[in-house]
Design a protein around this motif. Structure first.
Motif, PDB file in Angstrom:
ATOM      1  N   MET A 175       0.866  -1.333   0.049  1.00 43.76           N
ATOM      2  CA  MET A 175       0.028   0.025  -0.081  1.00 43.76           C
ATOM      3  C   MET A 175       0.835   0.991  -0.112  1.00 43.76           C
ATOM      4  O   MET A 175       1.680   1.229   0.657  1.00 43.76           O
ATOM      5  CB  MET A 175      -0.916  -0.036   1.392  1.00 43.76           C
ATOM      6  N   LYS A 176       0.580   2.220  -0.631  1.00 45.10           N
ATOM      7  CA  LYS A 176       1.093   3.547  -0.665  1.00 45.10           C
ATOM      8  C   LYS A 176       0.376   4.367  -0.348  1.00 45.10           C
ATOM      9  O   LYS A 176      -0.893   4.651  -0.645  1.00 45.10           O
ATOM     10  CB  LYS A 176       1.805   3.748  -2.025  1.00 45.10           C
ATOM     11  N   ILE A 177       0.816   5.378   0.640  1.00 44.81           N
ATOM     12  CA  ILE A 177       0.021   6.317   1.095  1.00 44.81           C
ATOM     13  C   ILE A 177       0.877   7.744   1.099  1.00 44.81           C
ATOM     14  O   ILE A 177       2.111   7.624   1.298  1.00 44.81           O
ATOM     15  CB  ILE A 177      -0.048   6.176   2.846  1.00 44.81           C
ATOM     16  N   THR A 178       0.167   8.976   0.691  1.00 46.64           N
ATOM     17  CA  THR A 178       0.903  10.135   0.619  1.00 46.64           C
ATOM     18  C   THR A 178       0.273  11.065   1.615  1.00 46.64           C
ATOM     19  O   THR A 178      -1.001  10.938   1.830  1.00 46.64           O
ATOM     20  CB  THR A 178       0.597  10.806  -0.834  1.00 46.64           C
ATOM     21  N   LEU A 179       0.991  11.704   2.453  1.00 48.04           N
ATOM     22  CA  LEU A 179       0.673  12.364   3.470  1.00 48.04           C
ATOM     23  C   LEU A 179       1.156  13.846   3.196  1.00 48.04           C
ATOM     24  O   LEU A 179       2.095  14.211   2.876  1.00 48.04           O
ATOM     25  CB  LEU A 179       1.240  11.949   4.877  1.00 48.04           C
ATOM     26  N   GLU A 180       0.036  14.631   3.531  1.00 49.91           N
ATOM     27  CA  GLU A 180       0.389  16.455   3.523  1.00 49.91           C
ATOM     28  C   GLU A 180       0.498  16.731   4.905  1.00 49.91           C
ATOM     29  O   GLU A 180      -0.525  16.703   5.635  1.00 49.91           O
ATOM     30  CB  GLU A 180      -0.928  17.113   3.034  1.00 49.91           C
ATOM     31  N   ILE A 181       1.700  16.943   5.326  1.00 48.56           N
ATOM     32  CA  ILE A 181       1.911  17.235   6.674  1.00 48.56           C
ATOM     33  C   ILE A 181       2.107  19.039   6.909  1.00 48.56           C
ATOM     34  O   ILE A 181       3.230  19.470   6.130  1.00 48.56           O
ATOM     35  CB  ILE A 181       3.124  16.503   7.321  1.00 48.56           C
ATOM     36  N   PRO A 182       1.823  19.536   7.812  1.00 45.06           N
ATOM     37  CA  PRO A 182       2.024  20.903   8.064  1.00 45.06           C
ATOM     38  C   PRO A 182       3.477  21.245   8.247  1.00 45.06           C
ATOM     39  O   PRO A 182       4.435  20.366   8.798  1.00 45.06           O
ATOM     40  CB  PRO A 182       1.263  21.532   9.156  1.00 45.06           C
ATOM     41  N   ASP A 183       4.061  22.263   7.998  1.00 40.60           N
ATOM     42  CA  ASP A 183       5.402  22.894   8.183  1.00 40.60           C
ATOM     43  C   ASP A 183       5.338  22.731   9.636  1.00 40.60           C
ATOM     44  O   ASP A 183       4.726  23.120  10.528  1.00 40.60           O
ATOM     45  CB  ASP A 183       5.967  24.253   7.592  1.00 40.60           C
ATOM     46  N   GLY A 184       6.551  22.754  10.328  1.00 39.77           N
ATOM     47  CA  GLY A 184       6.802  22.665  11.747  1.00 39.77           C
ATOM     48  C   GLY A 184       6.532  21.483  12.461  1.00 39.77           C
ATOM     49  O   GLY A 184       7.051  21.294  13.648  1.00 39.77           O
ATOM     50  N   VAL A 185       6.004  20.412  11.806  1.00 38.60           N
ATOM     51  CA  VAL A 185       5.995  19.124  12.654  1.00 38.60           C
ATOM     52  C   VAL A 185       7.342  18.521  12.623  1.00 38.60           C
ATOM     53  O   VAL A 185       7.883  18.316  11.389  1.00 38.60           O
ATOM     54  CB  VAL A 185       5.007  18.229  11.918  1.00 38.60           C
ATOM     55  N   ILE A 186       7.696  18.021  13.901  1.00 40.02           N
ATOM     56  CA  ILE A 186       9.121  17.472  13.996  1.00 40.02           C
ATOM     57  C   ILE A 186       8.953  15.870  14.118  1.00 40.02           C
ATOM     58  O   ILE A 186      10.082  15.217  14.041  1.00 40.02           O
ATOM     59  CB  ILE A 186       9.812  18.066  15.080  1.00 40.02           C
ATOM     60  N   CYS A 187       7.779  15.303  14.318  1.00 40.41           N
ATOM     61  CA  CYS A 187       7.551  14.073  14.774  1.00 40.41           C
ATOM     62  C   CYS A 187       6.409  13.552  14.469  1.00 40.41           C
ATOM     63  O   CYS A 187       5.406  14.177  14.694  1.00 40.41           O
ATOM     64  CB  CYS A 187       8.244  13.663  16.018  1.00 40.41           C
ATOM     65  N   ALA A 188       5.953  12.529  13.803  1.00 44.62           N
ATOM     66  CA  ALA A 188       4.503  11.974  13.696  1.00 44.62           C
ATOM     67  C   ALA A 188       4.577  10.223  13.731  1.00 44.62           C
ATOM     68  O   ALA A 188       5.723   9.665  13.785  1.00 44.62           O
ATOM     69  CB  ALA A 188       4.248  12.070  12.027  1.00 44.62           C
ATOM     70  N   PHE A 189       3.313   9.591  13.902  1.00 46.12           N
ATOM     71  CA  PHE A 189       3.329   8.376  14.399  1.00 46.12           C
ATOM     72  C   PHE A 189       2.254   7.959  13.335  1.00 46.12           C
ATOM     73  O   PHE A 189       1.180   8.571  13.179  1.00 46.12           O
ATOM     74  CB  PHE A 189       2.775   8.157  15.620  1.00 46.12           C
ATOM     75  N   LEU A 190       2.441   6.768  12.738  1.00 39.72           N
ATOM     76  CA  LEU A 190       1.500   6.137  11.830  1.00 39.72           C
ATOM     77  C   LEU A 190       0.955   4.903  12.681  1.00 39.72           C
ATOM     78  O   LEU A 190       2.029   3.881  13.047  1.00 39.72           O
ATOM     79  CB  LEU A 190       2.128   5.612  10.667  1.00 39.72           C
ATOM     80  N   SER A 191      -0.210   4.608  12.914  1.00 37.58           N
ATOM     81  CA  SER A 191      -0.539   3.514  13.761  1.00 37.58           C
ATOM     82  C   SER A 191      -1.931   2.999  13.295  1.00 37.58           C
ATOM     83  O   SER A 191      -2.548   3.450  12.213  1.00 37.58           O
ATOM     84  CB  SER A 191      -1.247   3.841  15.393  1.00 37.58           C
ATOM     85  N   GLY A 192      -1.888   1.447  13.114  1.00 37.74           N
ATOM     86  CA  GLY A 192      -3.109   0.924  12.678  1.00 37.74           C
ATOM     87  C   GLY A 192      -3.315  -0.605  13.417  1.00 37.74           C
ATOM     88  O   GLY A 192      -2.738  -0.814  14.485  1.00 37.74           O
ATOM     89  N   VAL A 193      -4.288  -1.521  13.159  1.00 36.68           N
ATOM     90  CA  VAL A 193      -4.773  -2.646  13.560  1.00 36.68           C
ATOM     91  C   VAL A 193      -4.681  -3.495  12.616  1.00 36.68           C
ATOM     92  O   VAL A 193      -5.067  -3.196  11.453  1.00 36.68           O
ATOM     93  CB  VAL A 193      -6.077  -2.349  14.208  1.00 36.68           C
ATOM     94  N   GLN A 194      -3.996  -4.881  12.659  1.00 33.05           N
ATOM     95  CA  GLN A 194      -4.036  -5.871  11.552  1.00 33.05           C
ATOM     96  C   GLN A 194      -4.486  -7.050  12.250  1.00 33.05           C
ATOM     97  O   GLN A 194      -4.530  -7.280  13.493  1.00 33.05           O
ATOM     98  CB  GLN A 194      -2.543  -5.894  10.865  1.00 33.05           C
TER      99      GLN A 194
END
Length: 52
Positions: A1-20
């Motif tokens: 799967m390919k995901i494109t994210l639009e993240i605001p400037d100034g964000v220094i860390c992010a988390f991708l979470s899910g359930v499988q």
């Protein structure tokens, strides 16, 4: 799967979470940390990361 994210400037860390579905059929939650190096315009990051 390919995901494109639009993240605001100034964000220094992010988390991708899910359930499988796990190997035994149970639901398993996961989370991946994306650090500053991953949050660069045009950067392609593959998850899960390969361990060195």
């Amino acid at each position: 799967m390919k995901i494109t994210l639009e993240i605001p400037d100034g964000v220094i860390c992010a988390f991708l979470s899910g359930v499988q579905h796990g190997s035994t059929g149970n639901l398993e939650m996961f989370a991946y940390q994306l650090c500053t190096d991953d949050l660069v315009d045009g950067k392609e990051t593959k998850l899960p990361r390969k361990e060195n």
